[in-house]
Design a protein around this motif. Structure first.
Motif: not given
Length: 296
Positions: A87-90, A108-125, A134-136, A141-142
């Motif tokens: 439900q929460q991914l930091a 892709g396999q976690n459709h119940h996420l309601h909070q995601i923290q990706l601060k400073g994750c510079a290598q993503l696209s 599409l999955s959440c 909160q994002l």
């Protein structure tokens, strides 16, 4: 003490592992241990390894800071490979190792996420944000602060699919312009907190549209948005009665004439009134606060 309890065995009561794993150990005992200690327990025995794998598969919250920013890429993949209930991914500040290849399977396999923290994750696209969109569908909160890969197309995807969003941090997402922000707030009218800080491309159009579309807005960060001017702040005051805080430092085109409206309503501002700022400056220069009749 807990470690001793886990390792203790008595002829009458048996060991801790004899307790029901899913009903007792996972939800009532392991959840109180730091993740790093839990991972260490896997080395005790095969039974403990199976227990910890069960815990990881049922974990509702994952915070990489509990392990440290230097978590090996393979270790992250292994930790969450069986989890479908997050439900929460930091994952803030994991720029040294986190790429789309590691993140997309988890999303892709976690459709119940309601909070995601990706601060400073510079290598993503941008594909990471599209996957989140599409999955959440229940995302609330994002944080994408300092993710310069966020562009208008991926933000539109987020706005189209995650309309329950309440808090979005777009600090230093420098590709975004007024048009992209306007589209986001038009679709996500439940927003209570929004950061557009450190973005020289954001101006009055984005702020005015945010004010008109998001009546529940409570917190807005415009720090360093040099194109924001007085007119949009007045619109903000008119359309956002629930606004509690506004960050406006380094917005040189915003004057007290517009801020005073918010100040009179008790909105927390991160800039002092002009007289107060002058007194502080004078005190710094001459080393004392002059006696001035503030009632004049």
């Amino acid at each position: 003490a807990l470690w001793c309890l886990m390792m203790s065995v008595t002829p009458i009561r048996g060991c801790l592992l004899d307790l029901p794993w899913e009903d007792i150990l996972v939800p009532h005992i392991l959840c109180h241990l730091p993740l790093q200690q839990l991972l260490s327990l896997q080395r005790v025995s095969k039974s403990f390894q199976s227990l910890i794998q069960l815990y990881l598969a049922n974990m509702r919250c994952f915070d990489s800071s509990q392990i440290g920013p230097a978590i090996p890429r393979a270790a992250f993949v292994n930790l969450l490979k069986d989890n479908e209930v997050l439900q929460q991914l930091a994952l803030q500040n994991c720029s040294d190792w986190l790429t789309d290849r590691e993140l997309l399977p988890v999303i892709g396999q976690n459709h119940h996420l309601h909070q995601i923290q990706l601060k400073g994750c510079a290598q993503l696209s941008r594909h990471a944000l599209v996957a989140i969109s599409l999955s959440c569908p229940n995302l609330r909160q994002l944080s994408l602060a300092h993710c310069e890969w966020v562009d208008s197309l991926s933000l539109r995807s987020l706005a189209d699919h995650c309309r329950a969003l309440e808090a979005v941090d777009l600090t230093a997402c420098r590709q975004l312009k007024d048009e992209a922000i306007c589209y986001l707030v038009q679709k996500c009218s439940r927003l209570k907190s929004l950061s557009l800080a450190v973005n020289a491309n954001v101006g009055d159009a984005a702020v005015e549209e945010t004010a008109k579309c998001c009546p529940e807005l409570e917190h807005l960060d415009l720090t360093g948005c040099l194109r924001v001017k007085n007119d949009s702040i007045r619109v903000l005051a008119e359309y956002c009665p629930k606004l509690r805080s506004l960050k406006i430092k380094h917005c040189h085109n915003v004057a007290e004439s517009s801020l005073s409206i918010l100040r009179s309503r008790g909105v927390e501002l991160d800039v002092e009134p002009p007289l107060q700022r002058a007194l502080v400056l004078l005190q710094d220069v001459v080393g004392f606060a002059p006696f001035i009749n503030l009632q004049i």
